[in-house]
Structures are given as C-alpha cells and as structure tokens.
Scaffold this motif. Structure first.
Motif, mmCIF file in Angstrom:
data_model
loop_
_atom_site.group_PDB
_atom_site.id
_atom_site.type_symbol
_atom_site.label_atom_id
_atom_site.label_comp_id
_atom_site.label_asym_id
_atom_site.label_seq_id
_atom_site.Cartn_x
_atom_site.Cartn_y
_atom_site.Cartn_z
ATOM 1 N N LEU A 84 62.291 -41.648 31.693
ATOM 2 C CA LEU A 84 60.844 -41.734 31.894
ATOM 3 C C LEU A 84 60.573 -41.808 33.399
ATOM 4 O O LEU A 84 61.165 -42.620 34.098
ATOM 5 N N ASP A 85 59.682 -40.922 33.857
ATOM 6 C CA ASP A 85 59.306 -40.879 35.282
ATOM 7 C C ASP A 85 57.865 -41.377 35.383
ATOM 8 O O ASP A 85 56.941 -40.636 35.068
ATOM 9 N N VAL A 86 57.691 -42.655 35.752
ATOM 10 C CA VAL A 86 56.347 -43.226 35.913
ATOM 11 C C VAL A 86 56.049 -43.332 37.400
ATOM 12 O O VAL A 86 56.840 -43.906 38.152
ATOM 13 N N ARG A 87 54.916 -42.762 37.818
ATOM 14 C CA ARG A 87 54.510 -42.868 39.222
ATOM 15 C C ARG A 87 53.130 -43.504 39.284
ATOM 16 O O ARG A 87 52.201 -43.024 38.649
ATOM 17 N N VAL A 88 53.033 -44.582 40.046
ATOM 18 C CA VAL A 88 51.770 -45.308 40.192
ATOM 19 C C VAL A 88 51.197 -44.970 41.569
ATOM 20 O O VAL A 88 51.911 -45.005 42.575
ATOM 21 N N HIS A 89 49.912 -44.606 41.597
ATOM 22 C CA HIS A 89 49.248 -44.159 42.823
ATOM 23 C C HIS A 89 48.033 -45.038 43.114
ATOM 24 O O HIS A 89 47.348 -45.479 42.195
ATOM 25 N N ASP A 90 47.765 -45.226 44.406
ATOM 26 C CA ASP A 90 46.558 -45.928 44.855
ATOM 27 C C ASP A 90 45.454 -44.904 45.079
ATOM 28 O O ASP A 90 45.587 -44.033 45.950
ATOM 29 N N LEU A 91 44.380 -45.011 44.306
ATOM 30 C CA LEU A 91 43.263 -44.052 44.431
ATOM 31 C C LEU A 91 42.764 -43.961 45.873
ATOM 32 O O LEU A 91 42.340 -42.883 46.322
ATOM 33 N N ARG A 92 42.828 -45.082 46.590
ATOM 34 C CA ARG A 92 42.280 -45.089 47.962
ATOM 35 C C ARG A 92 43.073 -44.184 48.905
ATOM 36 O O ARG A 92 42.584 -43.852 49.991
ATOM 37 N N ASP A 93 44.273 -43.763 48.491
ATOM 38 C CA ASP A 93 45.036 -42.804 49.308
ATOM 39 C C ASP A 93 44.294 -41.475 49.439
ATOM 40 O O ASP A 93 44.615 -40.680 50.322
ATOM 41 N N TRP A 94 43.331 -41.215 48.532
ATOM 42 C CA TRP A 94 42.586 -39.942 48.571
ATOM 43 C C TRP A 94 41.189 -40.103 49.180
ATOM 44 O O TRP A 94 40.405 -39.168 49.149
ATOM 45 N N THR A 95 40.889 -41.280 49.732
ATOM 46 C CA THR A 95 39.618 -41.446 50.448
ATOM 47 C C THR A 95 39.788 -40.948 51.871
ATOM 48 O O THR A 95 40.915 -40.847 52.371
ATOM 49 N N THR A 96 38.659 -40.633 52.511
ATOM 50 C CA THR A 96 38.725 -40.082 53.869
ATOM 51 C C THR A 96 37.877 -40.887 54.846
ATOM 52 O O THR A 96 37.932 -40.652 56.051
ATOM 53 N N ASP A 97 37.098 -41.856 54.330
ATOM 54 C CA ASP A 97 36.222 -42.635 55.223
ATOM 55 C C ASP A 97 36.920 -43.906 55.703
ATOM 56 O O ASP A 97 37.910 -44.353 55.104
ATOM 57 N N ARG A 98 36.389 -44.473 56.764
ATOM 58 C CA ARG A 98 36.928 -45.687 57.393
ATOM 59 C C ARG A 98 37.107 -46.839 56.400
ATOM 60 O O ARG A 98 38.078 -47.598 56.496
ATOM 61 N N HIS A 99 36.170 -46.942 55.459
ATOM 62 C CA HIS A 99 36.195 -48.098 54.545
ATOM 63 C C HIS A 99 36.902 -47.809 53.233
ATOM 64 O O HIS A 99 36.967 -48.662 52.364
ATOM 65 N N ARG A 100 37.449 -46.575 53.126
ATOM 66 C CA ARG A 100 38.200 -46.179 51.914
ATOM 67 C C ARG A 100 37.357 -46.397 50.654
ATOM 68 O O ARG A 100 37.818 -46.952 49.645
ATOM 69 N N THR A 101 36.120 -45.930 50.700
ATOM 70 C CA THR A 101 35.142 -46.163 49.628
ATOM 71 C C THR A 101 35.449 -45.326 48.388
ATOM 72 O O THR A 101 35.671 -44.117 48.485
#
Ligand code: JB8
Length: 259
Positions: free
Chosen positions: A30-47
């Motif tokens: 099983l290949d489980v990968r957990v990602h932080d959604l904020r990695d795909w934000t582009t603004d200073r505050h990672r909104t």
C-alpha cells in the motif's frame, strides 16, 4: 494500491504509520501519501478559504487551491473521494470497490466544506467522484473519514490481513448479518460461563449456534440489514429463530420485523 490524502492537517493522518496499515505500507502493499493542501497556495498567508457566496456562517474552501492540488494527483482511473456529511454512506461495498481500484485520492474538507464546483469539475472531466459520509453525525473535517477509508480499504488488499478467512466471516460480509459473539479461555470468568456448546466439540452444533446468534443480533440491533437479506438465504432453522422474535416472511416484502 495508491491512496493520496490531501488535508490542511496532515499530522492528523499520523496513525497511518501504525499497526496493520503501517505494516502494509512498509511491505510495499500500500502506497499512502499525505499532502498539505497549503503546499498549493501561492499567497503570503497560504489562504485556503473564503467567505460563502450568498452569505452565512463560517468559511468555504477555495476551488482554485483545490484545483491546483488535485490536478497534480488525479490521473486516468483515479477515484476522487470527498468526505462530507451530505455524502452517500461509506459501506463495506464502497471499501471493496475502492480496493479494486488502483488509485484513490481523498480530499479532506474543513470549515463549511469545499466549493461544490470542485466535485462538478472533476466529474465533467470523467473522473469518478464519490462524496461519502461515515454516518449520521457531523465531524469537524474529512480527516477521520480518510483514516477510516484507508484502514477499511487496506485490509481488503491481498496479503495485508494474515489469515484471509478472517475477511469472509466478518460482520458486513456478503451474508449481510452481524457477527456472532466470540469467547476465549477461561471457560468461567467472574461467574460467567462461556456458552457450553462452544466447548462441546460438536462442530455442526457450533455452526448452528453461531448462525442463530448472528440472526438474533441482527434482528435486534440492525433490523434494516436483515430486511435486505433475500428470503432464499434464510433456511427453516433461520426462520424459526426469527419467528421467535416476532418476524414474519412474505414473498414480496421478504423478512418483516414485528410491530
Ligand atoms: C467540514 O462529518 B464529516 C465531515 C464534516 C466536515 C467536512 C467533511 C466531512 C468538512 N466538515 O464526515
């Protein structure tokens, strides 16, 4: 099997390193990968959120951030799963379908949920999108549902559960009945004896007793499940057990609860 989980709380998924799921991952099953959604934000505050259109309480997760994240993870043949209290029930059948799929992406919402255009967009692109609910209660976000999904799916993969017999005999298996009660040594504990039939060595009697227990439990706790069992799967002994509890049987209505 690959499962991607996207969340603003990736640490919430830490239990996936443990126990049977952790072992399956380390074994390469099983290949489980957990990602932080904020990695795909582009603004200073990672909104990741914004106010709901039309007004109202709380915040809604922005479709643009989710789109960037999911574009990088969803492929041909992926099933995209969005936990939400307004989804269809996640059942053993759902887990079985997902285990037969090569790739699942779980998008964990928070706040008031994810902008509805995200699900629509991927459906329009031909992706299988499933909005799922664990049950009729409200959690704070989709992470617990992601943990449930990974565990329920992982244990169906070949080689993950040591003895594959433990998969077929379980509650919510094909029989549609709850599991019978189980006992181990000592035969008497705090004045409570285990059922004598289980010490009799009489295999056929043990099997009949277990079937009766499954039927009684299902009738008393989950009559909804028993009503779904086709009549031809209930033999004469089964029907006697249920008749004692006030159930009746009808060609058209199947098993009918008392009252
Ligand atoms: C915001 O109860 B739940 C659930 C609740 C949620 C979200 C997702 C799932 C997102 N609240 O399964």
């Amino acid at each position: 099997m690959r499962i991607d989980v996207v969340s603003i709380f990736p640490e919430y998924l830490a239990p996936l390193d443990l126990s049977l799921v952790g072992k399956a991952r380390r074994a390469g099953l099983l290949d489980v990968r957990v990602h932080d959604l904020r990695d795909w934000t582009t603004d200073r505050h990672r909104t990741v959120d914004d106010a709901p259109l039309g007004g109202g309480a709380g915040m809604v997760m922005r479709p643009d951030v989710w789109g960037e994240a999911l574009d990088g993870l969803v492929e041909q043949g992926t099933e995209l799963v969005l936990p939400t209290p307004s989804g269809e029930r996640f059942t053993q059948r759902t887990a079985e379908r997902m285990a037969a799929t090569g790739h699942v992406v779980v998008a964990c919402g928070r706040y008031e949920g994810i902008d509805a255009r995200v699900a629509d967009h991927y459906r329009e692109r031909g992706v299988r999108v499933t909005e799922v609910s664990l049950g009729d209660y409200v959690l704070n976000g989709g992470e617990v549902a992601a943990l449930v999904l990974v565990e329920a799916v992982a244990r169906l993969l070949p080689g993950v559960v040591g003895n594959p017999q433990s998969l077929v005999e379980e509650s919510h298996g094909a029989a549609g009945l709850l599991e019978y009660p189980v006992f181990t040594r000592p035969p008497v504990w705090r004045d409570l004896p285990a059922p004598p039939v289980l010490l009799s060595g009489h295999h056929a009697k043990v099997e009949r007793w277990r079937r009766d227990q499954s039927l009684r439990r299902t009738a008393l706790r989950r009559p909804d499940l028993l009503q779904q069992v086709p009549l031809h799967e209930l033999d004469r002994d089964d029907r006697h057990v249920l008749e004692d509890l006030g159930w009746t049987f009808d060609e058209r209505d199947g098993a009918v609860p008392p009252g």
